[in-house]
Design an enzyme around this catalytic site. Sequence first.
Site, PDB file in Angstrom:
ATOM      1  N   HIS A 240      65.084 -44.869 -10.179  1.00 27.34           N
ATOM      2  CA  HIS A 240      64.098 -45.889  -9.823  1.00 27.34           C
ATOM      3  C   HIS A 240      64.498 -46.757  -8.631  1.00 27.34           C
ATOM      4  O   HIS A 240      63.833 -46.788  -7.604  1.00 27.34           O
ATOM      5  CB  HIS A 240      63.835 -46.813 -11.025  1.00 27.34           C
ATOM      6  CG  HIS A 240      63.411 -46.124 -12.268  1.00 27.34           C
ATOM      7  ND1 HIS A 240      62.148 -45.592 -12.444  1.00 27.34           N
ATOM      8  CD2 HIS A 240      64.077 -45.890 -13.437  1.00 27.34           C
ATOM      9  CE1 HIS A 240      62.048 -45.068 -13.652  1.00 27.34           C
ATOM     10  NE2 HIS A 240      63.205 -45.235 -14.266  1.00 27.34           N
ATOM     11  N   ASP A 241      65.577 -47.504  -8.793  1.00 29.13           N
ATOM     12  CA  ASP A 241      65.858 -48.606  -7.872  1.00 29.13           C
ATOM     13  C   ASP A 241      66.257 -48.200  -6.456  1.00 29.13           C
ATOM     14  O   ASP A 241      65.969 -48.947  -5.507  1.00 29.13           O
ATOM     15  CB  ASP A 241      66.911 -49.532  -8.488  1.00 29.13           C
ATOM     16  CG  ASP A 241      66.398 -50.221  -9.737  1.00 29.13           C
ATOM     17  OD1 ASP A 241      65.205 -50.562  -9.776  1.00 29.13           O
ATOM     18  OD2 ASP A 241      67.178 -50.412 -10.687  1.00 29.13           O
TER      19      ASP A 241
END
Length: 310
Positions: A240-241
């Site tokens: 995700h990040d």
Amino acid sequence: MTPRPILIDTDPGQDDAVAILLALASPELEVKAITAVAGNVPLALTSANARKVCELAGRPEIAVHAGCDHPLERPLVTAEHVHGKTGLDGADLRAPVMALQDKHGVDAIIDLAREVDGLTICALGPLTNVATALTRAPDVAGRIREIVLMGGAYFEVGNISPAAEFNIFVDPEAAKAVFDSGCKITVLPLDVTHKVLVTTDRIAAFRAMETRIGDAIADWTGFFERFDKEKYGSDGAPLHDPCVIGWLLWPELFSGRQINVEIETTSELTRGMTVADWWGVTDRAVNAMFIGNVDAGAFFARMTDRLARL
């Protein structure tokens, strides 16, 4: 090229750790500070994990500040079921030697926004620190160049509830304050991050770096993927990040549109939902760039090459 100054607000988290490493490996970016927030695991762990990652990268001079240890109005919800009891399970890193800064993370955000021209905030966790800074010091909203955040969903919908993504779900009141702030906002939602999967081949590429950092990333992602493989039946876990940092480095790999995004805060059924007006069916004012797609293959190739430089 003058590096773009950024502040990383984070709750590491294996994917947060990779995002921090990617930022530190990129000369286009200057990491002014890291502020930790409670999220994936409690604040004591996220603030320690941020320092572990800085030391792994050989960057102990990065200022790490502990911020808020609970959401604005709700009890903290954490994600040890995904990230393990430390938040960085999978790789065995020593306890950090570098000191935690005395200044509170919210104060660090406010001070840097006032001191640094064109500061970008990279928000990788719940938005408690960022919202508190904007509420406590409304003048900083006009000084922040952009808030780029990982959070929310539209087509994919939720990963912690049927309607909500984890970061927004944990502190929806904070998310609402950020989206209502008037700051320029770019959102990397689950719709994008679920395309950026750490498959077996991609984990092998991290291992093939033959560096301490490559081994740590391979260990983290190998641990991290087991949950999503079981839950979604996918080929790997979404990373995700790092998409937040990827957007800053290589925006041409991403596509999206300017839309209105509202945050649901009252319904127990849809708490934390990002109500994204993708099709423009309301007359609500546009307040965010909502990213809908990414060239995942190119993203991983560039990310792997960049991380190998650390």
